[in-house]
Design a protein around this motif. Structure first.
Motif, PDB file in Angstrom:
ATOM      1  N   ASN A 186      25.568 -34.251 -26.960  1.00 35.98           N
ATOM      2  CA  ASN A 186      24.513 -34.415 -25.950  1.00 35.98           C
ATOM      3  C   ASN A 186      23.652 -33.155 -25.864  1.00 35.98           C
ATOM      4  O   ASN A 186      23.678 -32.446 -24.859  1.00 35.98           O
ATOM      5  N   HIS A 193      17.533 -35.681 -22.787  1.00 35.64           N
ATOM      6  CA  HIS A 193      18.597 -35.162 -21.922  1.00 35.64           C
ATOM      7  C   HIS A 193      18.074 -33.933 -21.189  1.00 35.64           C
ATOM      8  O   HIS A 193      17.678 -32.946 -21.806  1.00 35.64           O
ATOM      9  N   THR A 199      21.933 -34.174 -16.153  1.00 35.75           N
ATOM     10  CA  THR A 199      23.157 -33.449 -15.808  1.00 35.75           C
ATOM     11  C   THR A 199      22.827 -32.450 -14.711  1.00 35.75           C
ATOM     12  O   THR A 199      21.899 -31.655 -14.846  1.00 35.75           O
ATOM     13  N   VAL A 248      20.598 -30.593 -25.281  1.00 36.68           N
ATOM     14  CA  VAL A 248      19.710 -30.531 -24.114  1.00 36.68           C
ATOM     15  C   VAL A 248      18.267 -30.292 -24.555  1.00 36.68           C
ATOM     16  O   VAL A 248      17.967 -29.340 -25.275  1.00 36.68           O
ATOM     17  N   LYS A 288      16.720 -40.220 -19.984  1.00 38.82           N
ATOM     18  CA  LYS A 288      17.919 -40.930 -20.458  1.00 38.82           C
ATOM     19  C   LYS A 288      19.179 -40.390 -19.794  1.00 38.82           C
ATOM     20  O   LYS A 288      20.057 -41.153 -19.380  1.00 38.82           O
ATOM     21  N   ARG A 289      19.269 -39.080 -19.723  1.00 32.16           N
ATOM     22  CA  ARG A 289      20.479 -38.448 -19.196  1.00 32.16           C
ATOM     23  C   ARG A 289      20.095 -37.254 -18.328  1.00 32.16           C
ATOM     24  O   ARG A 289      19.302 -36.418 -18.732  1.00 32.16           O
TER      25      ARG A 289
END
Length: 533
Positions: free
Chosen positions: A354, A289, A313, A356, A310-311
């Motif tokens: 989630n 992430h 933000t 980081v 994967k993620r």
């Protein structure tokens, strides 16, 4: 409808009685409107005002280029232009009236044409002066004749005065020039100033993951775009595409724009995302992430998405810039791969579900590295204390409150001031309180074409005019990669079960954690390997 038509002659007659001069749009009118120093519009820099001008958008390609050249030249060369104009006029305004602002703008525009753009004298003087007779402000004829006399003298003596009494450093506001000389020495300060007087090429970034580009794989996209643009377009060592100077017109007309196969991003700005990407093993990307802090307009966000994390933000505090970010990601077909968060970065924290693993912080700054594209920064105010405070506050918040132990923080700015780059990272490394960080040095293979920009401390410092021919002109930029020190913490472990990383070998640490019932595989195993490598 017939009744309306019957009244049109009367309406036109009444309009003709107006005492206000009619503002007739032309290429020079559009340029004047952009450089006019109106305090009500000073928050928007001249080139942005030009792009937002509806009359500019209706000009044909040749006239748009001429208008942009005039505005850019006035902004880049304002110091030299004002110095030469000052030698040709007996006195300056003590208190500027609105009419004087128009005269100053006309003189600057005429001087730019005569001194730097090689416009024929008759056109540069006559057509520029005529603007004063067609604007919505009444200018006394005596002042129009005064301006005309100055431009005519500039036509005769201007270039001699320019060469004998000015230098390129005159275009840099005194406090900034003094700071550049203090940071980099007189020679490099002049080198930077000279680089700012030239137009940087357009650079394009192509996605890494073929799923995000209709043009196929990244290499295929590079070849297709390079060949489609043609001419002098080439691929730089770091993978950016440099658009040739022979490519004219709007950026949106470059091939594969609508397909979302690329986005505009300076080559130096693209290196921050590379720094983050290279911090992870390929096998770990799909479980990682990452956060793009201060993410608009979205070039680095798009890089991170296409790299296969994967993620991703994206955190942005400005609603206006957030809309632009979303619009850009929509064109690139990437919105579903990113979580957009409209919030102040110093207040944002991750959900417990989630955590980081890495943060890219392209901190708000003076933008002094972008002087070639945004010449307004060459005259910016010396008041950067608020920026310095925000930069440190954001970085500390990322380290202490967002990033996991062992996580990566890439700190970047498009500033060429040490106060916003090197000094900020030095503060992070020497903090007495809070979480500790350490430098993860850049390697030559990570930044091809920019190897000579790696400093002894492992950070990346790019200065305008200081790059090899293989790369060419780029924005000034600073990038440092840091790793948060600490202990591996898992939600399944009690706070008393923290394991000091520096006291254990990789195998011992993994074995200890397994004995305590923690499954060590995949992401956790890669994290431990990375921390102790």
């Amino acid at each position: 409808m017939n009744l309306m038509c019957a009244f049109l002659p009367l309406l036109n007659f009444l309009l003709s009685l107006s005492t206000e001069p009619k503002f007739i749009s032309s290429t020079r009118h559009v340029a004047i409107d952009s450089i006019l120093e109106d305090k009500k519009r000073m928050s928007v820099f001249p080139l942005q005002r030009l792009d937002n001008n509806l009359d500019f958008q209706t000009l044909d390609g040749r006239d748009r280029s001429f208008a942009r050249a005039m505005v850019t030249t006035v902004e880049r060369r304002k110091g030299q232009i004002d110095k030469v104009i000052g030698m040709c006029r007996k006195k300056s305004h003590d208190k500027k009236k609105r009419e004087d602002m128009w005269i100053d703008a006309v003189l600057r525009l005429g001087a730019a044409q005569l001194l730097f753009l090689d416009v024929p004298h008759h056109a540069a003087v006559k057509e520029t002066i005529e603007i004063l007779r067609s604007i919505p402000v009444k200018i006394p004829e005596s002042k129009i004749k005064f301006a005309n006399a100055i431009l005519r003298r500039l036509g005769r003596e201007g270039k001699e005065l320019l060469s004998q009494h000015t230098e390129v450093c005159d275009n840099i506001t005194p406090w900034l020039l003094e700071q550049l000389q203090k940071d980099w020495g007189n020679r490099k300060a002049k080198q930077i100033s000279e680089a700012f007087m030239k137009k940087n090429p357009i650079h394009l970034t192509v996605p890494y993951d073929q799923n995000h580009s209709s043009a196929g794989s990244r290499q295929e996209s590079l070849d297709i775009i390079k060949d489609a643009i043609g001419g002098e377009t080439c691929v730089l060592p770091n993978g950016s595409i440099k658009v040739g100077d022979d490519m004219k017109g709007l950026v949106s007309k470059i091939p594969l724009y609508d397909e979302g196969a690329w986005w505009v991003q300076d080559a130096s700005a693209s290196l921050a995302a590379h720094a983050l990407y290279n911090s992870f093993q390929p096998s770990a990307l799909a479980e990682t992430h990452v956060v793009d802090m201060c993410s608009a307009p979205g070039g680095k966000t798009a890089q991170l998405i296409s790299m296969g994390f994967k993620r991703v933000t994206a955190v942005e505090v400005s609603e206006r810039r957030s809309r632009q970010l979303k619009k850009n990601l929509e064109r690139l077909r990437m919105t579903e791969k990113c979580t957009l968060c409209l919030k102040d970065g110093t207040d944002w924290t991750a959900d417990d579900d989630n955590p980081v693993d890495a943060i890219l912080l392209d901190a708000p700054c003076s933008a002094t590295g972008t002087g070639s594209r945004r010449p307004d920064v060459l005259q910016r105010s010396s008041d950067i204390e608020d920026l310095l405070e925000t930069q440190q506050k954001l970085a500390v918040h990322c380290i202490d409150n967002i990033l996991q132990p062992g996580g990566i923080l890439v700190y970047a700015t498009c500033s060429i001031l040490k106060a916003e780059g090197e000094r900020q990272v030095e503060k992070l490394l020497s903090r007495a309180e809070g979480e500790k960080v350490e430098t993860v040095p850049f390697q030559d293979t990570e930044v091809r074409g920019f190897e000579d920009c790696i400093a002894e401390n492992g950070w990346l410092r790019i200065l305008p005019g200081d790059l090899p021919n293989s790369v060419g002109p780029c924005d000034g930029f600073f990038v440092a990669r840091l790793r948060r020190c600490g202990t591996v913490i898992d939600s399944n472990l009690d706070m008393n079960d923290r394991v000091p990383l520096e006291k254990k070998t990789v195998l011992e640490l993994k074995e200890m954690l397994r004995n305590r019932g923690l499954k060590i595989s995949g992401k956790k195993s890669d994290l431990i390997d990375r921390l102790l490598s």
